[in-house]
Design an enzyme around this catalytic site. Structure first.
Site, PDB file in Angstrom:
ATOM      1  N   GLU A  90      51.113  90.322  21.357  1.00  0.00           N
ATOM      2  CA  GLU A  90      50.695  88.954  21.646  1.00  0.00           C
ATOM      3  C   GLU A  90      50.657  88.112  20.374  1.00  0.00           C
ATOM      4  O   GLU A  90      50.510  88.625  19.273  1.00  0.00           O
ATOM      5  CB  GLU A  90      49.306  88.955  22.273  1.00  0.00           C
ATOM      6  CG  GLU A  90      48.262  89.487  21.308  1.00  0.00           C
ATOM      7  CD  GLU A  90      46.834  89.349  21.815  1.00  0.00           C
ATOM      8  OE1 GLU A  90      46.612  89.582  23.005  1.00  0.00           O
ATOM      9  OE2 GLU A  90      45.967  89.026  20.996  1.00  0.00           O
ATOM     10  N   CYS A 110      48.272  83.008  15.199  1.00  0.00           N
ATOM     11  CA  CYS A 110      47.802  84.374  14.963  1.00  0.00           C
ATOM     12  C   CYS A 110      48.865  85.333  15.499  1.00  0.00           C
ATOM     13  O   CYS A 110      49.201  85.273  16.686  1.00  0.00           O
ATOM     14  CB  CYS A 110      46.480  84.539  15.721  1.00  0.00           C
ATOM     15  SG  CYS A 110      45.843  86.206  15.723  1.00  0.00           S
ATOM     16  N   CYS A 117      47.457  99.934  17.610  1.00  0.00           N
ATOM     17  CA  CYS A 117      46.961 100.117  16.243  1.00  0.00           C
ATOM     18  C   CYS A 117      46.417 101.528  16.107  1.00  0.00           C
ATOM     19  O   CYS A 117      45.805 102.065  17.039  1.00  0.00           O
ATOM     20  CB  CYS A 117      45.859  99.104  15.938  1.00  0.00           C
ATOM     21  SG  CYS A 117      45.254  99.231  14.235  1.00  0.00           S
ATOM     22  N   CYS A 121      39.286 101.168  15.553  1.00  0.00           N
ATOM     23  CA  CYS A 121      37.970 100.493  15.524  1.00  0.00           C
ATOM     24  C   CYS A 121      37.470 100.406  16.969  1.00  0.00           C
ATOM     25  O   CYS A 121      38.192  99.934  17.851  1.00  0.00           O
ATOM     26  CB  CYS A 121      38.087  99.100  14.913  1.00  0.00           C
ATOM     27  SG  CYS A 121      38.854  99.121  13.284  1.00  0.00           S
ATOM     28  N   CYS A 124      37.434  97.101  19.191  1.00  0.00           N
ATOM     29  CA  CYS A 124      38.659  96.313  19.242  1.00  0.00           C
ATOM     30  C   CYS A 124      39.567  96.771  20.382  1.00  0.00           C
ATOM     31  O   CYS A 124      39.849  97.967  20.517  1.00  0.00           O
ATOM     32  CB  CYS A 124      39.382  96.455  17.901  1.00  0.00           C
ATOM     33  SG  CYS A 124      41.060  95.790  17.910  1.00  0.00           S
ATOM     34  N   GLY A 167      47.438  95.112  15.612  1.00  0.00           N
ATOM     35  CA  GLY A 167      47.939  95.964  14.540  1.00  0.00           C
ATOM     36  C   GLY A 167      47.301  95.742  13.190  1.00  0.00           C
ATOM     37  O   GLY A 167      46.601  94.758  12.966  1.00  0.00           O
ATOM     38  N   GLU A 168      47.557  96.699  12.307  1.00  0.00           N
ATOM     39  CA  GLU A 168      47.017  96.664  10.950  1.00  0.00           C
ATOM     40  C   GLU A 168      48.181  96.332   9.995  1.00  0.00           C
ATOM     41  O   GLU A 168      49.042  97.184   9.752  1.00  0.00           O
ATOM     42  CB  GLU A 168      46.372  98.022  10.636  1.00  0.00           C
ATOM     43  CG  GLU A 168      46.066  98.283   9.185  1.00  0.00           C
ATOM     44  CD  GLU A 168      45.266  97.177   8.487  1.00  0.00           C
ATOM     45  OE1 GLU A 168      44.313  96.640   9.079  1.00  0.00           O
ATOM     46  OE2 GLU A 168      45.619  96.840   7.343  1.00  0.00           O
ATOM     47  N   SER A 199      44.819  89.916   7.293  1.00  0.00           N
ATOM     48  CA  SER A 199      43.537  90.547   7.563  1.00  0.00           C
ATOM     49  C   SER A 199      43.753  92.050   7.626  1.00  0.00           C
ATOM     50  O   SER A 199      44.643  92.532   8.321  1.00  0.00           O
ATOM     51  CB  SER A 199      43.010  90.028   8.908  1.00  0.00           C
ATOM     52  OG  SER A 199      41.853  90.717   9.284  1.00  0.00           O
ATOM     53  N   SER A 222      38.169  93.257   6.954  1.00  0.00           N
ATOM     54  CA  SER A 222      37.269  93.465   8.092  1.00  0.00           C
ATOM     55  C   SER A 222      36.219  94.487   7.681  1.00  0.00           C
ATOM     56  O   SER A 222      36.502  95.676   7.621  1.00  0.00           O
ATOM     57  CB  SER A 222      38.057  93.979   9.298  1.00  0.00           C
ATOM     58  OG  SER A 222      39.039  93.030   9.634  1.00  0.00           O
ATOM     59  N   LEU A 223      35.020  94.020   7.403  1.00  0.00           N
ATOM     60  CA  LEU A 223      33.985  94.921   6.883  1.00  0.00           C
ATOM     61  C   LEU A 223      33.047  95.380   8.011  1.00  0.00           C
ATOM     62  O   LEU A 223      32.914  96.559   8.273  1.00  0.00           O
ATOM     63  CB  LEU A 223      33.226  94.218   5.751  1.00  0.00           C
ATOM     64  CG  LEU A 223      32.538  95.119   4.744  1.00  0.00           C
ATOM     65  CD1 LEU A 223      33.516  96.086   4.089  1.00  0.00           C
ATOM     66  CD2 LEU A 223      31.831  94.290   3.671  1.00  0.00           C
ATOM     67  N   HIS A 224      32.369  94.440   8.627  1.00  0.00           N
ATOM     68  CA  HIS A 224      31.551  94.676   9.827  1.00  0.00           C
ATOM     69  C   HIS A 224      30.327  95.566   9.656  1.00  0.00           C
ATOM     70  O   HIS A 224      29.552  95.731  10.608  1.00  0.00           O
ATOM     71  CB  HIS A 224      32.394  95.217  10.995  1.00  0.00           C
ATOM     72  CG  HIS A 224      33.606  94.408  11.320  1.00  0.00           C
ATOM     73  ND1 HIS A 224      33.571  93.040  11.511  1.00  0.00           N
ATOM     74  CD2 HIS A 224      34.908  94.758  11.500  1.00  0.00           C
ATOM     75  CE1 HIS A 224      34.788  92.605  11.794  1.00  0.00           C
ATOM     76  NE2 HIS A 224      35.611  93.617  11.781  1.00  0.00           N
ATOM     77  N   ASN A 298      33.684  89.754  20.483  1.00  0.00           N
ATOM     78  CA  ASN A 298      34.376  89.441  21.724  1.00  0.00           C
ATOM     79  C   ASN A 298      34.284  90.702  22.585  1.00  0.00           C
ATOM     80  O   ASN A 298      34.879  91.718  22.233  1.00  0.00           O
ATOM     81  CB  ASN A 298      35.827  89.118  21.319  1.00  0.00           C
ATOM     82  CG  ASN A 298      36.689  88.772  22.498  1.00  0.00           C
ATOM     83  OD1 ASN A 298      36.195  88.577  23.608  1.00  0.00           O
ATOM     84  ND2 ASN A 298      37.976  88.719  22.254  1.00  0.00           N
ATOM     85  N   CYS A 341      41.928  89.027  21.665  1.00  0.00           N
ATOM     86  CA  CYS A 341      41.854  90.435  22.025  1.00  0.00           C
ATOM     87  C   CYS A 341      43.035  90.685  22.938  1.00  0.00           C
ATOM     88  O   CYS A 341      43.790  89.780  23.227  1.00  0.00           O
ATOM     89  CB  CYS A 341      40.549  90.767  22.728  1.00  0.00           C
ATOM     90  SG  CYS A 341      40.461  90.104  24.376  1.00  0.00           S
TER      91      CYS A 341
END
Ligand code: SAH
Ligand code: SF4
Length: 351
Positions: A90, A110, A117, A121, A124, A167-168, A199, A222-224, A298, A341
């Site tokens: 997407e 985006c 991926c 995570c 996600c 994806g990463e 990112s 992306s720490l979170h 989300n 998402c």
């Protein structure tokens, strides 16, 4: 072969093999990236024989639109593309009203770098799907070209590109950088390096490599979580790269590029949104030229966490700022179409 997979030297080689004069390479390149041509027929300045070769030997549409959805306010469009082989990815365009302060008329795109991926995570939707495959350079570039053409019809252009779709990007490092190089080329699409944001989940060797390359592209991490054990629960990558390693790599990036890093934070109610967590985060980020970008979670099917409410999000921000770390709270866009998402992707494959 997909035409967007060719960089300028590869296109040069190919046309040389076809015994075309050197100046044709630039004509084809400009046709693709300045005029945004999408089929061989559109290259009317080229001789018919070359147009026929282009049409026969190269593909102009590596990705096919499967479905698109606009948010009810018309400001967000999510497109689902089908890759060769059937995987779905997407890309989402977010328009920001020029009359409001936030975003100031930006049109941020985006895009995805992988189908699925491998990073897993838990919060996600892409991570919940698992990994299918890397996108080729051309499949990454083609997402941008699709939206560039759509906006051109309105006399508009994409203003920012963020690698925050599926994806990463640092797991598909070569193809992602090659796509940036193609899009950045001043003789082609000429999209400024500073208008891209990558990112990453925090792959340390790639952060260092990126720093060494001294690119002007923005970097977001992306720490979170501010504690290794807590991060490990939601982000398996933390087994390999601890928070300190990631922060050290970010410091190295800042030294090499003199650019500020962004830390991304999905605010999950009761998990990582307390003032205590904010203080811990601030102490870990002390001395790093950075900024925290927090967004309420989300919700996804595969994860029971809930989004932090606005009031708590503001307390999180204030706590960070009192401790000297800048923070922006972003509200989600395109909620009614589940942009950001892959639930649209899910919906279309499960039906
Ligand atoms: N793989 C890269 C880029 C794609 S994800 C990365 O992880 O950084 C883009 C951003 O969306 C990341 O910051 C990611 O952590 C965040 N994200 C993923 N799922 C989310 C969710 N359900 N709610 C809020 N943010 C989410
Ligand atoms: Fe992959 Fe990023 Fe999702 Fe983690 S948040 S699973 S790295 S796409």
């Amino acid at each position: 072969m997909f035409i967007y997979d060719l960089d300028f030297p590869a296109l040069t080689n190919l046309l040389q093999q076809w015994d075309e004069p050197a100046y044709r390479v630039k004509q084809v390149w400009q046709g693709l990236y300045q005029h945004l041509y999408n089929s061989a027929d559109e290259f009317t300045t080229l001789p018919k024989s070359l147009r026929e070769k282009l049409a026969e030997r190269l593909s102009f549409s590596p990705i096919k639109v499967k479905l698109f959805q606009d948010s009810s306010d018309g400001q967000t469009r999510k497109t689902l593309f089908e890759l060769q082989g059937g995987h779905l990815i997407e890309a989402v365009l977010m328009r920001y009203d020029p009359s409001t302060n936030s975003g100031k008329g930006r049109r941020t795109l985006c895009i995805s770098t992988q189908a699925g991926c491998a990073m897993g995570c838990v919060f996600c939707a892409t991570g919940q799907m698992g990994f299918s495959r890397h996108l080729t350079t051309g499949e990454i570039v083609a997402q941008v070209m699709y939206y560039a053409r759509a906006l051109k019809e309105e006399g508009l252009a994409v203003t920012n590109i963020v690698f925050m779709g599926m994806g990463e990007p640092f797991h598909n490092y070569e193809n992602t950088m090659a796509a940036i190089d193609t899009l950045n080329d001043p003789d082609g699409y000429n999209f400024g390096a500073r208008r891209f944001t990558i990112s990453t989940v925090g792959l340390v060797p790639q952060i260092k490599r990126f720093a060494d390359e001294k690119r002007q592209v923005n970097l977001a991490i992306s720490l979170h979580a501010a504690d290794d054990n807590e991060r490990l629960v939601i982000m398996p990558v933390n087994k390999r790269y601890k928070i300190d390693d990631v922060i050290q790599a970010c410091k190295y990036y800042v030294e090499q590029t003199h650019r500020r890093v962004t830390f991304e934070w999905a605010l999950i109610s009761g998990v990582n949104d307390t003032p205590e967590v904010a203080r811990k985060l601030a102490s870990r980020l002390k001395g790093v030229m950075c900024h925290v970008n927090a967004i309420p979670l989300n919700p996804t099917e595969g994860y029971h966490g809930e989004a932090t409410d606005r009031q708590r999000a503001m307390i999180f921000k204030e706590t960070l700022e009192q401790a000297g770390i800048e923070c922006t709270i972003r509200m989600r866009r395109g909620i009614d179409i589940q942009a950001g998402c892959v639930q649209l992707e899910r919906a279309s494959t499960s039906s």
